[in-house]
Design a protein around this motif. Structure first.
Motif, PDB file in Angstrom:
ATOM      1  N   ALA A   1     -13.547  17.928  54.036  1.00  0.00           N
ATOM      2  CA  ALA A   1     -13.660  18.690  52.795  1.00  0.00           C
ATOM      3  C   ALA A   1     -12.581  19.765  52.742  1.00  0.00           C
ATOM      4  N   PRO A   2     -12.058  20.060  51.559  1.00  0.00           N
ATOM      5  CA  PRO A   2     -11.069  21.143  51.434  1.00  0.00           C
ATOM      6  C   PRO A   2     -11.729  22.488  51.635  1.00  0.00           C
ATOM      7  N   PRO A   3     -10.950  23.527  51.920  1.00  0.00           N
ATOM      8  CA  PRO A   3     -11.537  24.854  52.156  1.00  0.00           C
ATOM      9  C   PRO A   3     -12.361  25.375  50.979  1.00  0.00           C
ATOM     10  N   ASP A   4     -11.989  24.978  49.760  1.00  0.00           N
ATOM     11  CA  ASP A   4     -12.716  25.479  48.590  1.00  0.00           C
ATOM     12  C   ASP A   4     -13.760  24.487  48.085  1.00  0.00           C
ATOM     13  N   ALA A   5     -14.278  23.661  48.993  1.00  0.00           N
ATOM     14  CA  ALA A   5     -15.227  22.609  48.583  1.00  0.00           C
ATOM     15  C   ALA A   5     -16.455  23.185  47.887  1.00  0.00           C
TER      16      ALA A   5
ATOM     17  N   ARG B   1     -15.723  24.286  44.386  1.00  0.00           N
ATOM     18  CA  ARG B   1     -15.580  23.140  43.486  1.00  0.00           C
ATOM     19  C   ARG B   1     -16.953  22.582  43.098  1.00  0.00           C
ATOM     20  N   ARG B   2     -17.851  22.508  44.063  1.00  0.00           N
ATOM     21  CA  ARG B   2     -19.188  22.006  43.774  1.00  0.00           C
ATOM     22  C   ARG B   2     -19.953  22.956  42.849  1.00  0.00           C
ATOM     23  N   ALA B   3     -19.628  24.230  42.923  1.00  0.00           N
ATOM     24  CA  ALA B   3     -20.362  25.231  42.162  1.00  0.00           C
ATOM     25  C   ALA B   3     -19.869  25.358  40.716  1.00  0.00           C
ATOM     26  N   ALA B   4     -18.829  24.610  40.356  1.00  0.00           N
ATOM     27  CA  ALA B   4     -18.320  24.683  38.980  1.00  0.00           C
ATOM     28  C   ALA B   4     -19.429  24.369  37.996  1.00  0.00           C
ATOM     29  N   ALA B   5     -19.492  25.126  36.926  1.00  0.00           N
ATOM     30  CA  ALA B   5     -20.575  24.976  35.950  1.00  0.00           C
ATOM     31  C   ALA B   5     -20.449  23.655  35.198  1.00  0.00           C
ATOM     32  N   PRO B   6     -21.564  22.965  34.974  1.00  0.00           N
ATOM     33  CA  PRO B   6     -21.509  21.735  34.183  1.00  0.00           C
ATOM     34  C   PRO B   6     -21.306  22.049  32.708  1.00  0.00           C
ATOM     35  N   VAL B   7     -20.683  21.100  32.012  1.00  0.00           N
ATOM     36  CA  VAL B   7     -20.424  21.231  30.580  1.00  0.00           C
ATOM     37  C   VAL B   7     -21.007  20.004  29.888  1.00  0.00           C
TER      38      VAL B   7
END
Length: 283
Positions: free
Chosen positions: A4-8, A11-17
């Motif tokens: 996984a990248p350091p900012d995984a 990225r997972r926490a991005a809000a759904p649209v």
């Protein structure tokens, strides 16, 4: 598995649209539709035997009621324009606009290039079910239909009473067209009364015993002249097996009702989608 990248987590926490916000959809006049239901009478009734399918027709402005009769039973529904098989129910776009399961006030949309409401759901006696602890709900537009090809792939057997085959036979009987020709017009269904969802861990499509009882129904107003086909699924209530001769199966009934004269005053059948179909080629 790839590292996984350091900012995984970010990225997972991005809000759904929401892909298709429905606040700009033209809303059906449900008050008008409910008034039309108050004084309507039965004009036709089609019984669908267990593990079989039958066709029915409904004119624009008539009401179709799919009724559970003797016991818990799931039905697979196809819809076409009565004037052309090229216009058919589009379960994927219905799902994108209304969600994975439909109920009163939702609409059943047709395929491209027509993309218009074919039907509007006017009553659902299973609306009390909601979303259960497993994530299951009733009347889904996520499943396809049980079919003999997947059955052969998974079991090695040929089974001819899958809903796909049932719908194909029924459409051939109704239209007089050969099986190989009408099969291409059989499409992904509205799974009436079926209780389904996705598992939270593997995201697999699941089914569970339908909560439908004798007398329950799903009802819709035909927005255009419709040809429908309904299969009484060989899985019965789909609580154990998807396609078999072992599951307890029951008939379904498609009832056609005529609202009283003037009950739909002001209502008009929707026109096909207004897009010019240029697809940017002439811009």
């Amino acid at each position: 598995m790839t590292d996984a990248p350091p900012d995984a987590e970010a990225r997972r926490a991005a809000a759904p649209v929401i892909c298709y916000p429905d606040d700009t959809l033209p809303p059906p006049d449900m008050a008008l539709y409910q008034r039309a239901r108050e004084d309507m009478w039965l004009v036709d009734s089609v019984t669908v035997p267990p593990r079989e399918a039958r066709c029915f027709r409904a004119a624009a402005g008539q009401v179709v009621r799919i009724v559970s009769t003797e016991g818990p039973q799931v039905g697979d529904l196809n819809l076409w324009s009565a004037s052309t098989l090229a216009e058919r129910f589009y379960s994927g776009k219905t799902r994108a606009l209304h969600g994975s399961h439909v109920t009163t006030g939702d609409r059943l949309w047709s395929c491209f290039p027509y993309l218009r409401p074919m039907a509007t759901l006017t009553a659902d006696t299973l609306d009390w079910y909601g979303i259960d602890p497993h994530g299951g709900a009733v009347h889904d537009v996520i499943g396809t239909r049980c079919d003999p090809y997947t059955h052969r792939l998974l079991s090695g057997d040929a089974y001819h009473h899958c809903c796909h085959s049932n719908l194909t036979r029924a459409l051939a009987d109704e239209t007089g067209l050969p099986l190989h020709e009408v099969e291409a017009h059989v499409h992904d269904v509205l799974n009436v009364f079926m209780c389904t969802g996705f598992t939270p861990d593997t995201q697999q499509y699941f089914m569970k015993a339908s909560p439908v009882r004798p007398g329950d129904y799903l009802e819709f107003l035909s927005e255009i002249d419709l040809l429908g086909a309904l299969s009484a699924c060989p899985g019965g209530d789909c609580g154990s097996e998807h396609s078999s001769d072992a599951a307890a199966c029951h008939p379904l009934i498609a009832e056609i009702y005529q609202p009283a004269s003037g009950a739909l005053e002001g209502w008009v059948s929707p026109m096909p989608n207004g897009y010019d179909r240029s697809h940017g080629a002439f811009v």
